[in-house]
Scaffold this active site. Structure first.
Site, PDB file in Angstrom:
ATOM      1  N   TYR A 155       0.821  -1.267   0.150  1.00 38.59           N
ATOM      2  CA  TYR A 155      -0.019   0.190   0.088  1.00 38.59           C
ATOM      3  C   TYR A 155       0.812   1.258  -0.022  1.00 38.59           C
ATOM      4  O   TYR A 155       0.640   2.224  -0.887  1.00 38.59           O
ATOM      5  CB  TYR A 155      -0.849   0.084   1.119  1.00 38.59           C
ATOM      6  CG  TYR A 155      -1.929   1.025   1.285  1.00 38.59           C
ATOM      7  CD1 TYR A 155      -2.853   1.124   0.069  1.00 38.59           C
ATOM      8  CD2 TYR A 155      -1.768   2.219   1.881  1.00 38.59           C
ATOM      9  CE1 TYR A 155      -3.946   2.324   0.043  1.00 38.59           C
ATOM     10  CE2 TYR A 155      -2.691   3.274   1.934  1.00 38.59           C
ATOM     11  CZ  TYR A 155      -3.823   3.314   0.987  1.00 38.59           C
ATOM     12  OH  TYR A 155      -4.605   4.354   0.866  1.00 38.59           O
ATOM     13  N   LYS A 159       1.263   3.807  -2.971  1.00 41.97           N
ATOM     14  CA  LYS A 159       1.020   5.333  -2.929  1.00 41.97           C
ATOM     15  C   LYS A 159       2.089   6.413  -3.160  1.00 41.97           C
ATOM     16  O   LYS A 159       2.062   7.266  -3.481  1.00 41.97           O
ATOM     17  CB  LYS A 159       0.468   5.838  -1.575  1.00 41.97           C
ATOM     18  CG  LYS A 159      -1.155   4.955  -1.384  1.00 41.97           C
ATOM     19  CD  LYS A 159      -2.136   5.482  -2.607  1.00 41.97           C
ATOM     20  CE  LYS A 159      -3.578   5.029  -2.541  1.00 41.97           C
ATOM     21  NZ  LYS A 159      -4.392   5.642  -3.346  1.00 41.97           N
TER      22      LYS A 159
HETATM   23  N1  LIG Z   1      -9.912   5.860   3.727  1.00 35.88           N
HETATM   24  C1  LIG Z   1      -9.087   6.339   4.053  1.00 35.88           C
HETATM   25  O1  LIG Z   1      -8.472   6.477   5.312  1.00 35.88           O
HETATM   26  C2  LIG Z   1      -8.138   6.590   2.918  1.00 35.88           C
HETATM   27  C3  LIG Z   1      -6.761   7.316   3.188  1.00 35.88           C
HETATM   28  C4  LIG Z   1      -5.797   7.751   2.553  1.00 35.88           C
HETATM   29  C5  LIG Z   1      -6.063   7.392   1.022  1.00 35.88           C
HETATM   30  N2  LIG Z   1      -7.410   6.756   0.607  1.00 35.88           N
HETATM   31  C6  LIG Z   1      -7.749   6.391  -0.705  1.00 35.88           C
HETATM   32  O2  LIG Z   1      -8.717   6.946  -1.128  1.00 35.88           O
HETATM   33  C7  LIG Z   1      -9.510   6.097  -2.481  1.00 35.88           C
HETATM   34  C8  LIG Z   1     -10.819   5.644  -2.096  1.00 35.88           C
HETATM   35  O3  LIG Z   1     -10.751   4.924  -0.836  1.00 35.88           O
HETATM   36  P1  LIG Z   1     -12.175   4.845   0.327  1.00 35.88           P
HETATM   37  O4  LIG Z   1     -11.487   5.341   1.424  1.00 35.88           O
HETATM   38  O5  LIG Z   1     -13.039   5.947  -0.339  1.00 35.88           O
HETATM   39  O6  LIG Z   1     -12.321   3.473   0.236  1.00 35.88           O
HETATM   40  P2  LIG Z   1     -13.678   2.599   0.061  1.00 35.88           P
HETATM   41  O7  LIG Z   1     -14.909   3.256   0.720  1.00 35.88           O
HETATM   42  O8  LIG Z   1     -13.357   1.248   0.286  1.00 35.88           O
HETATM   43  O9  LIG Z   1     -13.791   2.904  -1.822  1.00 35.88           O
HETATM   44  C9  LIG Z   1     -13.058   2.105  -2.665  1.00 35.88           C
HETATM   45  C10 LIG Z   1     -13.937   2.197  -3.980  1.00 35.88           C
HETATM   46  O10 LIG Z   1     -12.898   1.538  -5.028  1.00 35.88           O
HETATM   47  C11 LIG Z   1     -13.908   0.863  -5.541  1.00 35.88           C
HETATM   48  N3  LIG Z   1     -12.991  -0.507  -6.236  1.00 35.88           N
HETATM   49  C12 LIG Z   1     -12.206  -1.090  -5.526  1.00 35.88           C
HETATM   50  N4  LIG Z   1     -11.575  -2.375  -6.054  1.00 35.88           N
HETATM   51  C13 LIG Z   1     -12.034  -1.851  -7.433  1.00 35.88           C
HETATM   52  C14 LIG Z   1     -11.955  -2.558  -8.629  1.00 35.88           C
HETATM   53  N5  LIG Z   1     -11.173  -3.698  -8.977  1.00 35.88           N
HETATM   54  N6  LIG Z   1     -12.352  -2.060  -9.821  1.00 35.88           N
HETATM   55  C15 LIG Z   1     -13.157  -0.845  -9.941  1.00 35.88           C
HETATM   56  N7  LIG Z   1     -13.261  -0.326  -8.700  1.00 35.88           N
HETATM   57  C16 LIG Z   1     -12.906  -0.714  -7.647  1.00 35.88           C
HETATM   58  C17 LIG Z   1     -14.813   0.210  -4.657  1.00 35.88           C
HETATM   59  O11 LIG Z   1     -15.973  -0.123  -5.445  1.00 35.88           O
HETATM   60  P3  LIG Z   1     -16.194  -1.662  -5.647  1.00 35.88           P
HETATM   61  O12 LIG Z   1     -16.001  -2.512  -4.562  1.00 35.88           O
HETATM   62  O13 LIG Z   1     -17.976  -1.285  -5.890  1.00 35.88           O
HETATM   63  O14 LIG Z   1     -15.756  -2.090  -6.770  1.00 35.88           O
HETATM   64  C18 LIG Z   1     -15.030   1.713  -4.055  1.00 35.88           C
HETATM   65  O15 LIG Z   1     -15.996   2.226  -4.678  1.00 35.88           O
HETATM   66  C19 LIG Z   1      -8.405   4.745  -2.253  1.00 35.88           C
HETATM   67  O16 LIG Z   1      -7.419   5.081  -3.253  1.00 35.88           O
HETATM   68  C20 LIG Z   1      -7.607   4.982  -1.027  1.00 35.88           C
HETATM   69  O17 LIG Z   1      -6.370   4.492  -1.371  1.00 35.88           O
HETATM   70  C21 LIG Z   1      -8.114   6.390   1.588  1.00 35.88           C
END
Ligand SMILES: NC(=O)c1ccc[n+]([C@@H]2O[C@H](COP(=O)([O-])OP(=O)(O)OC[C@H]3O[C@@H](n4cnc5c(N)ncnc54)[C@H](OP(=O)(O)O)[C@@H]3O)[C@@H](O)[C@H]2O)c1
Length: 270
Positions: A155, A159
C-alpha cells in the site's frame, strides 16, 4: 470561474462508496455530468438515481473491474476517444499484510488497481486532454506514501508511486491548460478498513475526517490551483519543508564522489 471543466463528463473511479461517492455527490450538486465507475452495480445505480432525483444530474454508471485487463482496455479506449473533461482516479485498495504471507494473486490485484489502472487511465485521459489542451486529472494518493510500515509494503509503496508519478505528470503538463491535482488523504472514515477486515481503530478516532470533509477540502484546494492537497495538514509549511529537503537531498547526491563514511581514500580501511 471554476477550474473544473463543465463541457464533458467527469469519470470517477471507485464511486460506489467512500471518497468516490462523496466526489459524485459534490460534483453532481455543482452541475457536472458524471460517469460513475465501480464493480458493485446496485450501489452505483442507487447513487446515480439519487443524483438524478436530488440534482437532476446527468449520471451514467460504468460497471467495471479495474483489475481486469479487458475492462481496463475498454475504458482506456473510451477515454482517448470520447469527450471526457475530467478523470478522478480514486479507486484503490489496501493490500495490507506482511509480504511473505501474502498470495501472489492478492499482491498482483493491489498493484494492478493502485498502480497499473491509475497509470493507464491517467495516460489515456492525458492523450485526449493534450489534444484539446484542456481537462482535469485528479489522482488520489495517501499520506502513507511517506510512511513505510510492516504490513504496508504494497500500500505505502503504491501510494509513493502515485505521488512521484503525479508530480512528474504535473511537470510534463506545466505549460498547458491541463490541470493535474494530487490529493493525499490522511485517515478517512469509509469502508476502506472494514472491507479488509479491519475495524476503525487503526488510527486514533480523532484522526479521521469524513469523506464529505475530505472532498470539500480537495475541491477547495483545486479551486485554489493547488498541485498537492493534503486536507488534514494544518500547516502547509510542513509540506513545503518536505519538498525543500527532497530537493536538497537530490542535489547532494550529485557530488560525483563516494562519501567519506565508506572509507574511500582512507588507508586504514584498505
Ligand atoms: N479511507 C482512508 O483512510 C484513505 C486514506 C488515504 C487514501 N485513501 C484512498 O482513497 C481512495 C478511496 O478509498 P475509500 O477510503 O473511499 O475506500 P472505499 O470506501 O473502500 O472505496 C473504494 C472504492 O474503490 C472501488 N474499487 C475497489 N476495487 C475496485 C476494482 N477492482 N475495480 C473498480 N473499482 C474498485 C470500490 O467499489 P467496488 O467495490 O464496488 O468495486 C469503492 O467504490 C483509495 O485510493 C484509497 O487508497 C483512503
Amino acid at each position: 470561474m471554476s477550474i473544473i471543466p463543465k463541457d464533458g463528463r467527469i469519470l470517477i473511479t471507485g464511486a460506489s462508496s467512500g471518497i468516490g461517492e462523496a466526489y459524485a455527490i459534490k460534483l453532481a450538486g455543482r452541475g457536472h455530468k458524471l460517469s460513475l465507475l465501480a464493480r458493485r452495480k446496485d450501489r452505483l445505480e442507487a447513487l446515480a438515481q439519487r443524483l438524478r432525483s436530488d440534482f437532476s444530474a446527468d449520471a451514467e454508471t460504468i460497471v467495471a473491474d479495474l483489475e481486469d485487463a479487458v475492462h481496463l482496455g475498454r475504458l482506456e479506449e473510451r477515454l482517448t476517444r470520447d469527450d471526457f473533461s475530467g478523470v478522478i482516479n480514486n479507486a484503490g485498495a489496501g493490500g495490507l499484510g506482511f509480504l511473505a504471507d501474502s498470495s501472489t494473486q492478492s499482491v498482483e490485484r493491489t498493484v494492478t488497481l493502485n498502480i497499473v489502472a491509475l497509470t493507464r487511465l491517467s495516460r489515456a485521459a492525458l492523450i485526449a486532454f493534450k489534444r484539446k489542451n484542456a481537462g482535469l486529472l485528479v489522482n488520489i494518493g495517501s499520506v502513507l506514501a511517506h510512511a513505510p510500515s510492516p504490513g504496508g509494503a504494497i500500500y505505502s509503496g503504491s501510494k509513493a508511486f502515485v505521488l512521484n508519478f503525479t508530480r512528474s505528470l504535473q511537470m510534463e503538463f506545466a505549460e498547458t491548460d491541463v490541470s493535474i491535482q494530487l490529493v493525499m488523504p490522511g485517515p478517512v472514515r469509509t469502508e476502506f478498513f472494514s472491507s479488509q477486515g479491519m475495524d476503525g481503530s487503526v488510527f486514533p478516532a480523532a484522526a479521521y475526517l469524513s469523506a464529505d470533509e475530505l472532498v470539500e477540502a480537495a475541491l477547495a484546494g483545486l479551486e485554489n490551483r493547488e498541485l498537492v492537497t493534503v486536507p488534514s495538514l494544518p500547516d502547509l509549511q510542513s509540506w513545503e519543508r518536505l519538498e525543500t529537503i527532497r530537493r536538497e537531498f537530490l542535489a547532494a547526491t550529485m557530488s560525483g564522489k563516494v562519501a567519506d563514511r565508506y572509507g574511500a581514500g582512507d588507508p586504514a580501511l584498505e
